[in-house]
Structure formats: C-alpha cells, structure tokens
Design a protein around this motif. Structure first.
Motif, short mmCIF file in Angstrom:
data_model
loop_
_atom_site.label_atom_id
_atom_site.label_comp_id
_atom_site.label_asym_id
_atom_site.label_seq_id
_atom_site.Cartn_x
_atom_site.Cartn_y
_atom_site.Cartn_z
N PHE A 187 0.79 -1.22 0.00
CA PHE A 187 0.00 0.00 0.00
C PHE A 187 0.83 1.28 0.00
CE2 PHE A 187 0.22 -1.96 4.19
CZ PHE A 187 0.88 -0.98 4.91
N TYR A 188 2.13 1.18 -0.20
CA TYR A 188 2.94 2.40 -0.32
C TYR A 188 2.79 2.95 -1.74
CZ TYR A 188 5.41 2.26 4.13
OH TYR A 188 5.73 2.32 5.45
N PRO A 189 2.37 4.19 -1.91
CA PRO A 189 2.18 4.76 -3.25
C PRO A 189 3.50 5.28 -3.83
CG PRO A 189 1.45 6.31 -1.59
CD PRO A 189 1.88 5.07 -0.85
N TYR A 190 4.31 4.37 -4.30
CA TYR A 190 5.68 4.71 -4.71
C TYR A 190 5.88 4.74 -6.21
CZ TYR A 190 6.72 0.05 -6.35
OH TYR A 190 6.73 -1.11 -7.08
N GLN A 191 5.00 4.10 -6.97
CA GLN A 191 5.23 3.88 -8.39
C GLN A 191 4.44 4.87 -9.23
OE1 GLN A 191 3.89 0.10 -10.21
NE2 GLN A 191 6.06 -0.39 -10.34
N LEU A 192 5.13 5.78 -9.90
CA LEU A 192 4.50 6.80 -10.73
C LEU A 192 4.59 6.37 -12.18
CD1 LEU A 192 5.32 8.21 -8.04
CD2 LEU A 192 5.57 10.29 -9.34
N CYS A 193 3.42 6.16 -12.81
CA CYS A 193 3.38 5.72 -14.20
C CYS A 193 3.06 6.90 -15.10
CB CYS A 193 2.33 4.62 -14.38
SG CYS A 193 2.28 4.02 -16.09
N TYR A 194 3.92 7.14 -16.08
CA TYR A 194 3.79 8.27 -17.00
C TYR A 194 3.24 7.87 -18.37
CZ TYR A 194 6.77 10.76 -13.69
OH TYR A 194 7.29 11.35 -12.56
N HIS A 209 -5.48 -3.49 -8.80
CA HIS A 209 -4.62 -2.33 -8.58
C HIS A 209 -5.45 -1.06 -8.42
CE1 HIS A 209 -1.03 -4.65 -9.35
NE2 HIS A 209 -1.66 -5.17 -10.38
N PRO A 210 -5.85 -0.75 -7.17
CA PRO A 210 -6.60 0.50 -6.96
C PRO A 210 -5.68 1.71 -7.19
CG PRO A 210 -6.14 -0.57 -4.86
CD PRO A 210 -5.64 -1.49 -5.93
N PHE A 211 -6.29 2.77 -7.73
CA PHE A 211 -5.52 4.00 -7.93
C PHE A 211 -5.44 4.74 -6.59
CE2 PHE A 211 -7.07 3.08 -12.22
CZ PHE A 211 -5.86 3.04 -12.88
N ALA A 212 -4.25 5.14 -6.22
CA ALA A 212 -4.03 5.84 -4.95
C ALA A 212 -4.88 7.11 -4.87
CB ALA A 212 -2.55 6.17 -4.78
N SER A 213 -5.19 7.69 -6.00
CA SER A 213 -5.96 8.94 -6.03
C SER A 213 -7.37 8.81 -5.47
CB SER A 213 -6.02 9.48 -7.46
OG SER A 213 -6.58 8.50 -8.33
N THR A 254 -8.37 6.00 2.80
CA THR A 254 -7.55 5.60 3.93
C THR A 254 -6.21 6.35 3.86
OG1 THR A 254 -8.52 3.39 3.78
CG2 THR A 254 -6.49 3.61 5.09
N PRO A 255 -5.75 6.92 4.97
CA PRO A 255 -4.43 7.58 4.93
C PRO A 255 -3.34 6.59 4.52
CG PRO A 255 -5.59 8.16 6.95
CD PRO A 255 -6.38 7.06 6.30
N LEU A 256 -2.55 6.96 3.54
CA LEU A 256 -1.46 6.12 3.05
C LEU A 256 -0.13 6.67 3.56
CD1 LEU A 256 -2.67 5.67 -0.65
CD2 LEU A 256 -2.76 3.97 1.20
N PRO A 257 0.86 5.79 3.75
CA PRO A 257 2.16 6.25 4.24
C PRO A 257 2.95 6.97 3.15
CG PRO A 257 2.22 3.91 3.76
CD PRO A 257 0.80 4.34 3.56
N VAL A 258 3.85 7.82 3.57
CA VAL A 258 4.77 8.48 2.65
C VAL A 258 5.88 7.49 2.32
CG1 VAL A 258 6.40 10.39 2.38
CG2 VAL A 258 4.24 10.75 3.59
#
Length: 163
Positions: free
Chosen positions: A21-28, A103-107, A111-115
């Motif tokens: 659940f860490y939102p680390y992966q940015l897809c362009y 794969h839910p979109f973090a946007s 729920t609060p997600l960690p940095v």
C-alpha cells in the motif's frame, strides 16, 4: 491493511485488502496520464482481488485501452480500467492475466497512506513534455517497466527496513 476508496461523486465505494500500500510507483504512460488526470502520472497500489468489496457496481464501467508503442503493433490491453460512469473517477485496474491482483488507484483511496521513502518513475518514455520529472535521492527511473514487481519493491524497501 484494509483500504477504503470512493469516486468523487460518491456513487461507488469499495474496500480491498493490501499488503502493498505504499504509493511509490508513478506511471507516466499516456493511458494512465490521460485517464487519471493527475500531475502527468498515475499511482496504483497492489491488492488482493478476492477481498474487493464494491458498493454501487451499477455505476461502474470498464475501459480497455489500445496500446500503441513505437515500433510495435497496436493492440488492445487485457487490463480493465474500472471507473465511475457518473463522475469519471478512475477506481482500479484489474487484469485477468493476474487474477489474484487488483490495482486501486491511490488517487481514490480515502484511507491515509504512508509516505514512501523513494519513488519509481516508470514509462518515462511516454511522459508529456510539460511534465517535469521530480527525481529525488533514491528514486529510480525506467523508460518502460522495471523488472521489480510491486511486491518485490515492498519486500526490499519496506519489509527490509522493519527488520
């Protein structure tokens, strides 16, 4: 962690269990960028498909994108991008090639997600020219997909830090 998500208009809400659940992966890629309307990228998480519980299913529609990569034949993606047909919020991606995952979109996660300690920038080959890639120390950049999966990243970065 149980994640709660919803669309902007509130017609669709869902819960799903995730150990990644860490939102680390940015897809362009152009698909994520254009369907998510974000800062030139989209962030998706890994979750257990069997745990997905949805309210408002009748308001969901699915988009299967056409993929056009340079020097390759155009094809239709097997990935099913689920979105609210009322407000257009992208909710999650499901791909029958990996039926155990969603794969839910973090946007859309409420729920609060960690940095995350660092990010992975992927599909940078397709980045819009107006997007400035904000690379920070520890970030990795890939023209297409990294070999490391979402699960492997969490095992290496997050679980390793706890030990």
């Amino acid at each position: 962690m149980k994640l709660h998500g919803s669309c902007h208009c509130g017609k669709v809400s869902f819960t799903v269990n995730s150990v990644n659940f860490y939102p680390y992966q940015l897809c362009y890629c152009s698909i994520c960028r254009k369907t998510q309307g974000g800062g030139g990228f989209a962030i998706n998480l890994g979750a257990d498909a069997k745990s997905l519980k949805v309210k408002g299913k009748k308001f969901i529609s699915v988009y299967r994108a056409k993929v056009s990569n340079p020097d390759e034949k155009t094809y239709q993606s097997s990935g099913e991008r689920n979105f609210c047909k009322i407000c257009g919020s992208g909710l999650w991606l499901y791909d029958p090639d990996w039926p155990e995952l969603v794969h839910p979109f973090a946007s859309v996660i409420d729920t609060p997600l960690p940095v995350t300690p660092h990010k992975t920038h992927l599909m940078v080959e397709f980045k819009a020219p107006w997007v400035k890639l904000e690379k920070k120390r520890g970030d990795k950049i890939f023209q297409r997909y990294p070999k490391e999966s979402i699960q492997e990243w969490h095992d290496r970065v997050i679980r390793h830090k706890k030990n």
